[in-house]
Design a protein around this motif. Structure first.
Motif, PDB file in Angstrom:
ATOM      1  N   ALA A   1     -74.478 -30.765  30.093  1.00  0.00           N
ATOM      2  CA  ALA A   1     -73.245 -30.015  29.857  1.00  0.00           C
ATOM      3  C   ALA A   1     -72.416 -29.953  31.139  1.00  0.00           C
ATOM      4  O   ALA A   1     -72.967 -29.885  32.244  1.00  0.00           O
ATOM      5  N   LEU A   2     -71.102 -29.995  30.984  1.00  0.00           N
ATOM      6  CA  LEU A   2     -70.206 -29.938  32.130  1.00  0.00           C
ATOM      7  C   LEU A   2     -70.496 -28.708  32.982  1.00  0.00           C
ATOM      8  O   LEU A   2     -70.562 -27.585  32.479  1.00  0.00           O
TER       9      LEU A   2
ATOM     10  N   GLN B   1     -63.152 -33.299  31.739  1.00  0.00           N
ATOM     11  CA  GLN B   1     -64.141 -34.361  31.510  1.00  0.00           C
ATOM     12  C   GLN B   1     -63.489 -35.738  31.537  1.00  0.00           C
ATOM     13  O   GLN B   1     -64.017 -36.666  32.171  1.00  0.00           O
ATOM     14  N   VAL B   2     -62.365 -35.907  30.857  1.00  0.00           N
ATOM     15  CA  VAL B   2     -61.744 -37.229  30.830  1.00  0.00           C
ATOM     16  C   VAL B   2     -61.201 -37.602  32.208  1.00  0.00           C
ATOM     17  O   VAL B   2     -61.233 -38.769  32.610  1.00  0.00           O
TER      18      VAL B   2
ATOM     19  N   ARG C   1     -79.749 -33.461  32.861  1.00  0.00           N
ATOM     20  CA  ARG C   1     -80.109 -32.144  32.324  1.00  0.00           C
ATOM     21  C   ARG C   1     -80.046 -32.127  30.798  1.00  0.00           C
ATOM     22  O   ARG C   1     -80.299 -31.095  30.168  1.00  0.00           O
ATOM     23  N   GLY C   2     -79.708 -33.260  30.204  1.00  0.00           N
ATOM     24  CA  GLY C   2     -79.523 -33.366  28.762  1.00  0.00           C
ATOM     25  C   GLY C   2     -78.569 -34.501  28.487  1.00  0.00           C
ATOM     26  O   GLY C   2     -78.232 -35.267  29.398  1.00  0.00           O
ATOM     27  N   PRO C   3     -78.080 -34.672  27.245  1.00  0.00           N
ATOM     28  CA  PRO C   3     -77.111 -35.731  26.957  1.00  0.00           C
ATOM     29  C   PRO C   3     -75.861 -35.569  27.810  1.00  0.00           C
ATOM     30  O   PRO C   3     -75.485 -34.453  28.169  1.00  0.00           O
ATOM     31  N   ALA C   4     -75.225 -36.680  28.153  1.00  0.00           N
ATOM     32  CA  ALA C   4     -73.981 -36.608  28.926  1.00  0.00           C
ATOM     33  C   ALA C   4     -72.988 -35.698  28.215  1.00  0.00           C
ATOM     34  O   ALA C   4     -72.785 -35.815  27.009  1.00  0.00           O
ATOM     35  N   PHE C   5     -72.411 -34.768  28.956  1.00  0.00           N
ATOM     36  CA  PHE C   5     -71.456 -33.757  28.457  1.00  0.00           C
ATOM     37  C   PHE C   5     -72.117 -32.739  27.523  1.00  0.00           C
ATOM     38  O   PHE C   5     -71.437 -31.953  26.875  1.00  0.00           O
ATOM     39  N   GLY C   6     -73.437 -32.755  27.438  1.00  0.00           N
ATOM     40  CA  GLY C   6     -74.131 -31.784  26.604  1.00  0.00           C
ATOM     41  C   GLY C   6     -73.757 -31.926  25.143  1.00  0.00           C
ATOM     42  O   GLY C   6     -73.709 -33.039  24.602  1.00  0.00           O
ATOM     43  N   HIS C   7     -73.495 -30.813  24.501  1.00  0.00           N
ATOM     44  CA  HIS C   7     -73.138 -30.826  23.072  1.00  0.00           C
ATOM     45  C   HIS C   7     -71.626 -30.807  22.873  1.00  0.00           C
ATOM     46  O   HIS C   7     -71.142 -30.470  21.787  1.00  0.00           O
TER      47      HIS C   7
END
Length: 264
Positions: free
Chosen positions: A9-10, A31-32, A137-143
């Motif tokens: 997550a960001l 993010q972009v 820490r998890g998938p890129a950009f989290g959920h």
């Protein structure tokens, strides 16, 4: 100095701790800008990423309002900075991120460094790759994957993560640590059932652990999966590992002078 994290997550961290970026639109915006790697991003691209097909009628004004809001927020995190990180250009907007401030950049650099060291210094390569993979820490950009630009970037980072895992297992196999990585390899193989390189490495680790029958069974299961799910045969590389196991090829023996190759 700020530290931006998108391998999960960001997050934005300052010397005082974690800083919040409230609102989905603000998160989409930063993010972009982060994944654009210091290049200017057009207003049209930013708007598409933020709103998709639901852009407001006053899109230009709304975007400018969000740009101003983000600029003020970033400035508040670095009150002593003489210039704004978020700048306006004829081609769009650009976020300045220095070396070492974005986790994804550091992740990619560690992979590149490890790859250059793999043949000569596999233990050091393995150390770097574990450091790199530990940044996730998890998938890129989290959920909150954002729009098309961020989803593509997330897929690119995920592919690099899998590549880092392959390199790590290669490095560990080169120094004879097959027993240490058996559980990790099994998990990687199960989680990525059509990725043949994980199957190859798992077979080699099983063979070296005295489990030739299990190694060949892993190959047969992979063969059936490839045939049933996507209608293809195992690659020459995967078939080569099976042949090497059946013939007890010396290149499967661990040792500094006998590295594991893709064509085993």
């Amino acid at each position: 100095m700020l530290h931006f994290s998108i391998l999960g997550a960001l997050e934005i961290r300052t010397s005082a701790g974690k800083a919040e970026i409230p609102g989905d639109l603000q998160r989409s915006l930063i993010q972009v800008l982060l994944v654009s790697e210091g290049r200017s991003v057009s207003g049209e691209t930013l708007a598409e990423e933020m709103w998709g097909d639901s852009a407001p009628d006053n899109q230009a004004n709304a975007l400018q309002a969000h740009i101003s809001r983000l600029r003020r927020r970033l400035k508040s995190l670095e009150p002593d900075s003489p210039v704004s990180r978020l700048s306006t250009h004829p081609s769009g907007y650009r976020l300045t991120v220095a070396a070492g401030e974005l986790d994804a950049d550091e992740f990619v650099k560690k992979i590149a460094e490890a790859e250059t060291l793999l043949a000569a210094r596999p233990e050091r390569a393995a150390e770097l790759l574990r450091q790199a993979l530990g940044m996730w820490r998890g998938p890129a950009f989290g959920h909150f994957p954002g729009g098309a630009v961020c989803r593509l970037a997330g897929a690119r980072y995920e592919e690099q993560r899998l590549r880092a895992m392959e390199l790590l297992f290669d490095a560990e196999l080169r120094v004879g640590r097959h027993a240490r990585i058996l559980a990790e390899l099994n998990e990687a193989h199960i989680s990525n059932p059509l990725r043949e390189r994980f199957c190859e490495q798992f077979m080699i680790a099983l063979y070296r652990s005295g489990r030739q029958a299990d190694a060949l069974d892993a190959y047969r299961r992979m063969w059936r999966r490839l045939s049933d799910e996507i209608g293809v045969l195992p690659s020459p590389s995967l078939r080569g590992v099976e042949h090497a196991i059946l013939s007890h090829a010396p290149e499967l023996t661990p040792g500094d002078d006998c590295p594991v190759s893709q064509s085993a």
